[in-house]
Write an enzyme that holds these catalytic residues in place. Structure first.
Site, short mmCIF file in Angstrom:
data_model
loop_
_atom_site.label_atom_id
_atom_site.label_comp_id
_atom_site.label_asym_id
_atom_site.label_seq_id
_atom_site.Cartn_x
_atom_site.Cartn_y
_atom_site.Cartn_z
N LYS A 66 0.55 -1.39 0.07
CA LYS A 66 -0.06 -0.11 -0.03
C LYS A 66 0.73 1.19 0.04
O LYS A 66 0.45 2.32 -0.51
CB LYS A 66 -1.01 -0.10 1.19
CG LYS A 66 -2.18 -0.89 1.05
CD LYS A 66 -2.93 -0.83 2.20
CE LYS A 66 -4.16 -2.02 2.03
NZ LYS A 66 -5.18 -1.59 3.34
N ASP A 102 -10.01 3.03 2.44
CA ASP A 102 -10.21 2.39 3.64
C ASP A 102 -10.97 3.22 4.63
O ASP A 102 -11.61 2.91 5.43
CB ASP A 102 -8.74 1.86 4.39
CG ASP A 102 -8.26 0.67 3.77
OD1 ASP A 102 -9.14 -0.17 3.11
OD2 ASP A 102 -7.22 0.46 3.65
N GLY A 127 -3.11 0.24 17.85
CA GLY A 127 -2.49 0.14 16.61
C GLY A 127 -2.18 1.45 16.14
O GLY A 127 -2.75 2.52 16.42
P1 NAP Z 1 -0.02 -2.83 9.95
O1 NAP Z 1 0.17 -1.69 9.17
O2 NAP Z 1 1.15 -4.00 9.91
O3 NAP Z 1 0.08 -2.54 11.47
C1 NAP Z 1 -0.32 -3.53 12.29
C2 NAP Z 1 -0.48 -2.76 13.69
O4 NAP Z 1 -0.65 -3.85 14.56
C3 NAP Z 1 0.96 -1.99 14.32
O5 NAP Z 1 0.46 -1.03 15.04
C4 NAP Z 1 1.57 -3.27 15.22
O6 NAP Z 1 2.14 -2.71 16.25
C5 NAP Z 1 0.44 -3.84 15.80
N1 NAP Z 1 0.71 -5.31 16.28
C6 NAP Z 1 0.89 -6.21 15.50
N2 NAP Z 1 1.04 -7.53 16.05
C7 NAP Z 1 0.75 -6.83 17.37
C8 NAP Z 1 1.02 -7.78 18.42
N3 NAP Z 1 1.42 -9.02 18.60
N4 NAP Z 1 0.79 -6.96 19.75
C9 NAP Z 1 0.47 -5.90 19.66
N5 NAP Z 1 0.20 -5.08 18.65
C10 NAP Z 1 0.50 -5.55 17.47
O7 NAP Z 1 -1.42 -3.68 9.48
P2 NAP Z 1 -2.64 -2.82 9.03
O8 NAP Z 1 -2.76 -2.83 7.57
O9 NAP Z 1 -2.88 -1.55 9.82
O10 NAP Z 1 -3.83 -4.07 9.30
C11 NAP Z 1 -3.84 -4.56 10.75
C12 NAP Z 1 -5.21 -5.30 10.88
O11 NAP Z 1 -6.65 -4.38 10.76
C13 NAP Z 1 -5.14 -6.44 9.83
O12 NAP Z 1 -4.47 -7.50 10.27
C14 NAP Z 1 -6.67 -6.68 9.59
O13 NAP Z 1 -7.05 -7.50 10.33
C15 NAP Z 1 -7.22 -5.34 9.79
N6 NAP Z 1 -7.73 -4.71 8.57
C16 NAP Z 1 -9.16 -4.88 8.51
C17 NAP Z 1 -9.39 -3.92 7.10
C18 NAP Z 1 -10.97 -4.06 6.77
O14 NAP Z 1 -11.44 -3.69 5.78
N7 NAP Z 1 -11.76 -4.56 7.69
C19 NAP Z 1 -8.60 -3.46 6.69
C20 NAP Z 1 -7.44 -3.18 6.62
C21 NAP Z 1 -6.86 -3.80 7.95
P3 NAP Z 1 3.73 -1.99 15.96
O15 NAP Z 1 3.72 -0.80 15.50
O16 NAP Z 1 4.30 -2.30 17.58
O17 NAP Z 1 4.37 -3.10 15.30
#
Ligand code: NAP
Length: 283
Positions: A66, A102, A127
């Protein structure tokens, strides 16, 4: 020859977008295939070039591209630029324009599907990644009273909070191990999980960002994880009688917005929900 809309990401086995987007294309009588292109990073720019051909109507972009895709496009719209992430590519006057749907999906899901109006409320986001950025900007657009970003990596939470403060919003950053977290959760009208904790096939599948006995009936819980539909966090909300919403509406609405930009057709949202639910329930 049939047209094509691509989904670019890696890996893509988890994605249900091809299922509901194809059903929407067929329903609207559009002679196009929604094609999942699982591509490694070295092949990404070649795939982007293919979007320029007449056959391709546009694309979706998902994890992990992205941000990386931005320099490969001709123009970025203001929302995508603010979020620093593109999830939709639209062809306009021969140019590839990057959008981010999004934020729209997050807000529409919460307000229209979830029946929650963020205006004047206290909100807390777990997050600080891409989904959290969409959630944070979506909530400040809807005039939350204040917003707290809680992240494992505190520096990332602080950086997002500072960015929002620079736009004139009241925003706080906390680390996930902050000892006052329970107090902040108690006061939050809205709690958003934008971490992958609880997601199917994730190392923390079946788990929750929150410990037990922390939520109260007054909290509204929005878990952006959509698979499974009933995450542990949503079960915790149900146990105390708190209102809750899963991530599927956000996924469908961001997809519906992209669909309309590619095809100029209104997306058959109810049908998209129906097939997406069916796909998730048979996993
Ligand atoms: P991303 O950019 O990789 O961000 C992940 C976030 O989660 C970071 O802040 C990370 O913290 C935190 N994190 C990951 N593993 C963790 C753990 N074990 N304990 C605590 N914090 C943790 O991912 P993203 O694109 O934001 O997506 C995140 C989630 O949102 C996805 O997995 C998905 O389930 C959901 N999502 C849903 C939609 C939808 O349309 N419904 C769209 C996009 C995403 P750090 O900064 O400390 O690493």
């Amino acid at each position: 020859m049939r047209s094509e809309i691509k989904l670019l990401g890696y890996p893509l086995e988890h994605s249900i977008s091809p299922i509901f987007q194809q059903v929407a294309l067929d329903y609207c009588g559009i002679e196009a295939d929604y094609v999942a292109c699982s591509v490694i990073e070295s092949g990404l720019s070649n795939e982007v070039q293919k979007i320029r051909t007449d056959r391709c109507l546009g694309a979706n972009v998902t994890i992990p591209y992205k941000e990386k895709i931005i320099p490969m496009l001709d123009k970025i719209d203001s929302t995508a630029s603010k979020l620093g992430a593109v999830n939709t590519i639209v062809k306009q006057e021969g140019q590839l324009v990057g959008y981010n749907t999004d934020l729209y999906g997050f807000t529409k899901g919460l307000m229209d599907h979830g029946g929650f109006n963020p205006s004047g409320k206290n909100a807390l986001i777990f997050g600080a990644g891409g989904a959290a950025r969409a959630a944070a900007f979506g909530l400040v657009n809807q005039k939350v009273s204040n917003l707290t970003i809680v992240n494992r990596d505190f520096e990332r939470a602080k950086s997002l909070a500072n960015e929002l403060m620079n736009h004139g919003f009241t925003c706080f950053a906390k680390s996930l191990d902050n000892e006052n977290l329970q107090h902040i959760i108690c006061k939050a009208d809205l709690i958003v999980n934008s971490t992958p904790i609880g997601m199917d096939k994730h190392s923390q599948q079946g788990m929750s960002i929150l410990g037990s006995n922390i939520l109260a009936k007054s909290n509204y819980v929005y878990d952006l994880v959509y698979s499974p539909a009933q995450t542990q966090l949503i079960e915790q909300a149900n146990e105390v009688g708190a209102r809750s919403l899963g991530g599927l509406p956000m996924l469908i609405y961001q997809g519906a917005f992209a669909f309309t930009m590619w095809t100029s057709h209104e997306a058959p949202v109810e049908l998209m929900f129906e097939v997406a639910n069916k796909a998730l329930n048979t996993r």
